[in-house]
Design a protein around this motif. Structure first.
Motif, PDB file in Angstrom:
ATOM      1  N   SER A   1      41.534  53.073  49.135  1.00  0.00           N
ATOM      2  CA  SER A   1      42.728  52.838  48.313  1.00  0.00           C
ATOM      3  C   SER A   1      42.346  52.357  46.916  1.00  0.00           C
ATOM      4  CB  SER A   1      43.642  51.828  49.003  1.00  0.00           C
ATOM      5  OG  SER A   1      42.916  50.655  49.281  1.00  0.00           O
ATOM      6  N   ALA A   2      41.224  51.673  46.797  1.00  0.00           N
ATOM      7  CA  ALA A   2      40.782  51.198  45.484  1.00  0.00           C
ATOM      8  C   ALA A   2      40.510  52.358  44.540  1.00  0.00           C
ATOM      9  CB  ALA A   2      39.518  50.349  45.630  1.00  0.00           C
ATOM     10  N   ASP A   3      40.090  53.489  45.112  1.00  0.00           N
ATOM     11  CA  ASP A   3      39.820  54.660  44.281  1.00  0.00           C
ATOM     12  C   ASP A   3      41.099  55.199  43.652  1.00  0.00           C
ATOM     13  OD1 ASP A   3      37.096  54.665  44.994  1.00  0.00           O
ATOM     14  OD2 ASP A   3      37.630  55.604  46.909  1.00  0.00           O
ATOM     15  N   LEU A   4      42.222  55.070  44.368  1.00  0.00           N
ATOM     16  CA  LEU A   4      43.487  55.640  43.919  1.00  0.00           C
ATOM     17  C   LEU A   4      43.936  55.033  42.598  1.00  0.00           C
ATOM     18  CD1 LEU A   4      45.653  57.659  44.761  1.00  0.00           C
ATOM     19  CD2 LEU A   4      46.839  55.800  45.930  1.00  0.00           C
ATOM     20  N   ARG A   5      43.718  53.760  42.452  1.00  0.00           N
ATOM     21  CA  ARG A   5      44.206  53.065  41.258  1.00  0.00           C
ATOM     22  C   ARG A   5      43.506  53.553  39.989  1.00  0.00           C
ATOM     23  NH1 ARG A   5      44.372  48.608  44.844  1.00  0.00           N
ATOM     24  NH2 ARG A   5      42.322  47.883  44.210  1.00  0.00           N
ATOM     25  N   THR A   6      42.291  54.069  40.159  1.00  0.00           N
ATOM     26  CA  THR A   6      41.534  54.420  38.965  1.00  0.00           C
ATOM     27  C   THR A   6      41.538  55.920  38.679  1.00  0.00           C
ATOM     28  OG1 THR A   6      39.568  54.556  40.299  1.00  0.00           O
ATOM     29  CG2 THR A   6      39.972  52.466  39.176  1.00  0.00           C
ATOM     30  N   THR A   7      42.204  56.685  39.543  1.00  0.00           N
ATOM     31  CA  THR A   7      42.231  58.130  39.298  1.00  0.00           C
ATOM     32  C   THR A   7      43.377  58.477  38.367  1.00  0.00           C
ATOM     33  OG1 THR A   7      43.533  58.392  41.293  1.00  0.00           O
ATOM     34  CG2 THR A   7      41.160  58.760  41.473  1.00  0.00           C
ATOM     35  N   ASP A   8      43.381  59.757  37.922  1.00  0.00           N
ATOM     36  CA  ASP A   8      44.434  60.161  37.003  1.00  0.00           C
ATOM     37  C   ASP A   8      45.765  60.296  37.755  1.00  0.00           C
ATOM     38  OD1 ASP A   8      44.847  62.941  37.934  1.00  0.00           O
ATOM     39  OD2 ASP A   8      42.747  63.126  37.364  1.00  0.00           O
ATOM     40  N   PRO A   9      46.889  60.475  37.053  1.00  0.00           N
ATOM     41  CA  PRO A   9      48.211  60.482  37.705  1.00  0.00           C
ATOM     42  C   PRO A   9      48.398  61.672  38.638  1.00  0.00           C
ATOM     43  CG  PRO A   9      48.417  60.305  35.308  1.00  0.00           C
ATOM     44  CD  PRO A   9      46.990  60.530  35.589  1.00  0.00           C
ATOM     45  N   ASP A  10      47.636  62.727  38.442  1.00  0.00           N
ATOM     46  CA  ASP A  10      47.777  63.898  39.310  1.00  0.00           C
ATOM     47  C   ASP A  10      46.401  64.271  39.870  1.00  0.00           C
ATOM     48  OD1 ASP A  10      48.788  66.011  40.689  1.00  0.00           O
ATOM     49  OD2 ASP A  10      48.930  67.338  38.950  1.00  0.00           O
ATOM     50  N   PRO A  11      45.893  63.440  40.763  1.00  0.00           N
ATOM     51  CA  PRO A  11      44.503  63.630  41.206  1.00  0.00           C
ATOM     52  C   PRO A  11      44.332  64.838  42.122  1.00  0.00           C
ATOM     53  CG  PRO A  11      45.536  61.877  42.455  1.00  0.00           C
ATOM     54  CD  PRO A  11      46.546  62.320  41.429  1.00  0.00           C
ATOM     55  N   GLN A  12      43.095  65.294  42.226  1.00  0.00           N
ATOM     56  CA  GLN A  12      42.739  66.327  43.189  1.00  0.00           C
ATOM     57  C   GLN A  12      42.047  65.622  44.351  1.00  0.00           C
ATOM     58  OE1 GLN A  12      40.401  69.110  40.824  1.00  0.00           O
ATOM     59  NE2 GLN A  12      42.052  70.587  41.028  1.00  0.00           N
ATOM     60  N   PHE A  13      42.674  65.684  45.506  1.00  0.00           N
ATOM     61  CA  PHE A  13      42.072  65.059  46.687  1.00  0.00           C
ATOM     62  C   PHE A  13      41.181  66.078  47.383  1.00  0.00           C
ATOM     63  CE2 PHE A  13      45.606  62.293  45.897  1.00  0.00           C
ATOM     64  CZ  PHE A  13      45.131  61.044  46.270  1.00  0.00           C
ATOM     65  N   ARG A  14      39.950  65.687  47.619  1.00  0.00           N
ATOM     66  CA  ARG A  14      39.032  66.593  48.325  1.00  0.00           C
ATOM     67  C   ARG A  14      38.960  66.204  49.793  1.00  0.00           C
ATOM     68  NH1 ARG A  14      33.897  66.570  47.267  1.00  0.00           N
ATOM     69  NH2 ARG A  14      33.911  64.434  46.486  1.00  0.00           N
ATOM     70  N   LEU A  15      38.921  67.224  50.645  1.00  0.00           N
ATOM     71  CA  LEU A  15      38.856  66.969  52.092  1.00  0.00           C
ATOM     72  C   LEU A  15      37.405  66.960  52.555  1.00  0.00           C
ATOM     73  CD1 LEU A  15      41.739  69.308  53.309  1.00  0.00           C
ATOM     74  CD2 LEU A  15      41.840  66.877  52.743  1.00  0.00           C
ATOM     75  N   GLN A  16      37.161  66.236  53.620  1.00  0.00           N
ATOM     76  CA  GLN A  16      35.801  66.171  54.176  1.00  0.00           C
ATOM     77  C   GLN A  16      35.316  67.584  54.532  1.00  0.00           C
ATOM     78  OE1 GLN A  16      33.740  63.859  54.262  1.00  0.00           O
ATOM     79  NE2 GLN A  16      34.891  61.927  54.137  1.00  0.00           N
ATOM     80  N   PRO A  17      34.080  67.912  54.189  1.00  0.00           N
ATOM     81  CA  PRO A  17      33.574  69.263  54.485  1.00  0.00           C
ATOM     82  C   PRO A  17      33.630  69.607  55.977  1.00  0.00           C
ATOM     83  CG  PRO A  17      32.102  68.119  52.972  1.00  0.00           C
ATOM     84  CD  PRO A  17      33.116  67.110  53.416  1.00  0.00           C
ATOM     85  N   TYR A  18      33.480  68.594  56.846  1.00  0.00           N
ATOM     86  CA  TYR A  18      33.472  68.893  58.284  1.00  0.00           C
ATOM     87  C   TYR A  18      34.864  69.220  58.821  1.00  0.00           C
ATOM     88  CZ  TYR A  18      35.116  64.073  58.895  1.00  0.00           C
ATOM     89  OH  TYR A  18      35.838  62.922  58.828  1.00  0.00           O
ATOM     90  N   LEU A  19      35.915  68.835  58.087  1.00  0.00           N
ATOM     91  CA  LEU A  19      37.291  69.045  58.577  1.00  0.00           C
ATOM     92  C   LEU A  19      37.633  70.531  58.564  1.00  0.00           C
ATOM     93  CD1 LEU A  19      40.078  67.821  59.372  1.00  0.00           C
ATOM     94  CD2 LEU A  19      40.584  67.733  56.916  1.00  0.00           C
ATOM     95  N   GLN A  20      38.051  71.064  59.702  1.00  0.00           N
ATOM     96  CA  GLN A  20      38.395  72.483  59.822  1.00  0.00           C
ATOM     97  C   GLN A  20      39.909  72.611  59.998  1.00  0.00           C
ATOM     98  OE1 GLN A  20      35.645  74.845  59.919  1.00  0.00           O
ATOM     99  NE2 GLN A  20      34.592  72.955  59.317  1.00  0.00           N
TER     100      GLN A  20
ATOM    101  N   GLU B   1      48.706  57.989  54.941  1.00  0.00           N
ATOM    102  CA  GLU B   1      48.256  56.820  55.725  1.00  0.00           C
ATOM    103  C   GLU B   1      47.471  57.280  56.943  1.00  0.00           C
ATOM    104  OE1 GLU B   1      51.798  53.637  54.602  1.00  0.00           O
ATOM    105  OE2 GLU B   1      51.677  54.431  56.641  1.00  0.00           O
ATOM    106  N   ASN B   2      48.020  58.255  57.652  1.00  0.00           N
ATOM    107  CA  ASN B   2      47.354  58.739  58.871  1.00  0.00           C
ATOM    108  C   ASN B   2      46.016  59.401  58.566  1.00  0.00           C
ATOM    109  OD1 ASN B   2      49.340  57.889  60.637  1.00  0.00           O
ATOM    110  ND2 ASN B   2      50.531  59.776  60.436  1.00  0.00           N
ATOM    111  N   TRP B   3      46.039  60.267  57.582  1.00  0.00           N
ATOM    112  CA  TRP B   3      44.819  61.034  57.291  1.00  0.00           C
ATOM    113  C   TRP B   3      43.737  60.144  56.670  1.00  0.00           C
ATOM    114  CZ3 TRP B   3      48.131  65.385  54.616  1.00  0.00           C
ATOM    115  CH2 TRP B   3      48.877  66.046  55.601  1.00  0.00           C
ATOM    116  N   SER B   4      44.192  59.145  55.908  1.00  0.00           N
ATOM    117  CA  SER B   4      43.204  58.226  55.334  1.00  0.00           C
ATOM    118  C   SER B   4      42.525  57.425  56.436  1.00  0.00           C
ATOM    119  CB  SER B   4      43.870  57.271  54.343  1.00  0.00           C
ATOM    120  OG  SER B   4      44.333  57.985  53.239  1.00  0.00           O
ATOM    121  N   LYS B   5      43.334  56.998  57.426  1.00  0.00           N
ATOM    122  CA  LYS B   5      42.748  56.254  58.547  1.00  0.00           C
ATOM    123  C   LYS B   5      41.710  57.101  59.271  1.00  0.00           C
ATOM    124  CE  LYS B   5      46.692  53.328  59.659  1.00  0.00           C
ATOM    125  NZ  LYS B   5      47.909  53.311  60.484  1.00  0.00           N
ATOM    126  N   LEU B   6      41.954  58.410  59.316  1.00  0.00           N
ATOM    127  CA  LEU B   6      41.015  59.306  59.995  1.00  0.00           C
ATOM    128  C   LEU B   6      39.833  59.676  59.104  1.00  0.00           C
ATOM    129  CD1 LEU B   6      43.649  61.645  61.691  1.00  0.00           C
ATOM    130  CD2 LEU B   6      42.154  60.011  62.851  1.00  0.00           C
TER     131      LEU B   6
END
Lengths: 304, 281
Positions: A152-171, A279-284
């Motif tokens: 969550s700390a990363d969110l505060r410092t990103t731009d207003p329209d960030p690009q969220f990258r998914l884990q490479p292992y996630l299919q 919230e759910n996906w961040s927990k995972l």
């Protein structure tokens, strides 16, 4: 005979399919006597002919690659049946022998091969293709790369329209059948877990056959992911799946939201849904820490 | 103290192969083990449980990498993707030396995943040695090559297996991973004296020794790694140690794997031979 020539000859013999009784074939693919071919480059000894010595390698090759596919695709084996599965694997390996130093990739071309050879999986082609895709995804999710998890700390410092990258292992996969439940049931009933008696093993096999036969079309969207280094399946609502797919394609948060919620007027409801997802996906641990956000947060910490 | 330039790790003593069925025991019980040998290819991946376990093992134990698919003897060039991944793993494990087999297993980019025997020719020796040198230069770690067990011999061979091994390691200026079980298996399959093999190689190049069990069939012996070490193999081991001095020794047990204690106790039998060799030297 050059090194390449002798290796090519032995290689051709070693990867030629065995007979139904698991012996080396008496003829090569182009009709030559295998006894004569073997005698050209393999020495006999006082106990074994050239043919018999070459046959040891021929048999070991097929036992090894078939065992590997059987281990990697228990679901497909249950869908098409053990005998057909073995014949299918032999045909696949003849056309698609391993081109990787690791046997992990032995089945990497199986789905595309089956698509061009549907005769091996009729009349359950759609179910079989779904299952192969799920089983490959399991392999990819098991040992795919993981990057530092977004915090969550990363969110505060990103731009207003960030690009969220998914884990490479996630299919992220769509299926026509609920193959996730089926594969879990098949693995649970794996005869390896029921070696008590052949009768019990037979009961499990029949249960599997019934379970496969009962499968009805039911489109699902699935995430194949891992938690604590174990692979899990998580079904997703179509909107959530589309949203994650958009993020995977590199779309920004606002673009991904627009794509999924074009017709939604209730912004409050939308915010609630998306917040819940995050919230759910961040927990995972599905989101990676963005490089840009990471650099910024480090510089912020240094300044403080 | 290093016995020679190729055997610089005489203090390693006896290790065992790191295998999945033992993961939980090792991580929870933290047994005293001198070192573990890993199959490199099992960890040449991008992430997940295998690397997580390896990292925990590396925190506590010394690890040596053993490969099964470099195929120095294949007529084609080295697989660059394989080398790239292997180098990443070398950096991770800090393996003091690295081993793979003196064999071939691929043709024109297609793999058998087997350790196929070499034709013992001077052409093959030169080609193989060149690839070992290339791999060592790229990986920047000492390499030792292992003699494989075999079930076939080629008409074209110009020398014995041990002469071929000697030719390759001298040309490549590399070490030997001497598998005494493989020598025994091949000696029975090809009717030669295994002691002649051990006596005939440059023992000063022995960097590591493998011991293992095998399976006997009516007309041949298969290298199955699923049994304890038999007495004739221990005798060969004793002779190798006598010639090479105390040497890092590894028990391979890859199929029908028993409990950790059983595997470890079998491996530790090697200590008596190492102690005798130490006294003698």
């Amino acid at each position: 005979m050059s090194l390449h020539e002798i290796q090519s000859r032995m290689f051709a013999a070693v990867i030629q399919p065995l007979t139904d009784s698991e012996q080396m074939q008496l003829r090569t693919q182009d009709g030559k006597s295998m006894h004569e071919v073997a005698a050209e480059f393999i020495k006999p000894n006082d106990r074994l002919s050239s043919f018999e010595r070459l046959e040891i390698y021929n048999r070991q090759y097929w036992f090894r690659v078939l065992a590997s596919l059987e281990e990697d695709f228990p679901g497909l084996r249950a869908v098409v049946g053990p005998r057909r599965f073995e014949r299918l694997c032999k045909a696949y390996l003849v056309e698609c022998p391993s081109q990787s130093f690791t046997m992990r990739n032995l089945g990497s071309r199986l789905e595309s091969w089956l698509q061009s050879h549907p005769e091996w999986i009729q009349p359950k082609a759609a179910l079989a293709l779904d299952m192969v895709r799920l089983e490959r995804a399991e392999t990819e999710a098991f040992d795919g790369a993981a990057e530092p998890v977004f915090e969550s700390a990363d969110l505060r410092t990103t731009d207003p329209d960030p690009q969220f990258r998914l884990q490479p292992y996630l299919q992220l996969l769509r299926f026509r059948y609920p193959v996730d439940d089926l594969l879990v049931a098949i693995k649970k009933d794996n005869p390896e877990n029921a070696r008590v008696s052949s009768a019990i093993s037979e009961i499990h096999k029949r249960a599997q056959m019934h379970s496969v036969a009962r499968q009805k079309r039911q489109p699902i969207c699935l995430a194949v992911h891992r938690v604590d280094y174990s692979v899990y399946f998580k079904r997703l609502e179509p909107e959530a799946f589309a949203f994650l797919t958009a993020l995977r394609e590199g779309k920004s948060l606002s673009v991904a939201l627009q794509l999924v919620f074009r017709k939604t007027d209730d912004q409050t409801e939308l915010l609630g849904v998306v917040t819940n997802w995050f919230e759910n996906w961040s927990k995972l641990g599905w989101f990676c820490r963005p490089t840009f956000a990471n650099q910024k947060s480090i510089s912020v910490r240094r300044q403080s | 103290m290093p016995a020679n330039p190729f055997n610089g790790f005489t203090d390693f003593g006896v290790g065992i192969g790191l295998r999945v069925p033992h993961y939980q025991h090792i991580l929870s019980e933290k047994p005293v083990v001198s070192w573990f040998e890993i199959i490199s290819e099992n960890y040449m991946i991008d992430g997940g449980r295998p690397l997580h376990v390896l990292d925990q093992i590396l925190e506590r134990y010394r690890v040596v990498q053993h490969g099964v698919s470099m195929y120095f003897g294949s007529a084609g060039p080295l697989d660059r993707e394989h080398l790239r991944r292997l180098k990443a793993l070398v950096k991770r494990t800090k393996t003091p030396w690295l081993t793979d087999h003196l064999c071939w297993g691929s043709v024109d980019g297609t793999y058998t995943h087997d350790l196929l025997p070499m034709p013992y020719t001077f052409e093959a020796a030169r080609h193989t040695a060149q690839k070992i040198r290339e791999a060592r230069d790229f990986l920047e770690v000492p390499i030792a090559v292992e003699n494989v067990s075999s079930y076939a011999e080629f008409h074209i061979s110009e020398m014995t297996e041990w002469e071929f091994l000697t030719e390759v390691v001298e040309l490549a200026d590399c070490g030997v991973l001497l598998d005494v079980n493989n020598i025994y298996v091949s000696s029975r399959n090809h009717n030669f004296d295994p002691n002649e093999y051990v006596n005939g190689i440059p023992t000063e190049r022995i960097a590591q020794i493998h011991i293992a069990g095998h399976s006997k069939f009516e007309k041949y012996i298969l290298d199955t790694h699923d049994h304890p070490v038999i007495d004739p193999v221990w005798k060969l081991y004793a002779r190798a140690i006598e010639l090479a001095g105390p040497t890092a020794t590894l028990l391979e047990w890859d199929d029908k794997i028993p409990s950790f204690e059983e595997v470890h106790n079998e491996a530790l039998k090697a200590n008596q031979f190492i102690a005798e060799a130490a006294v003698a030297s």
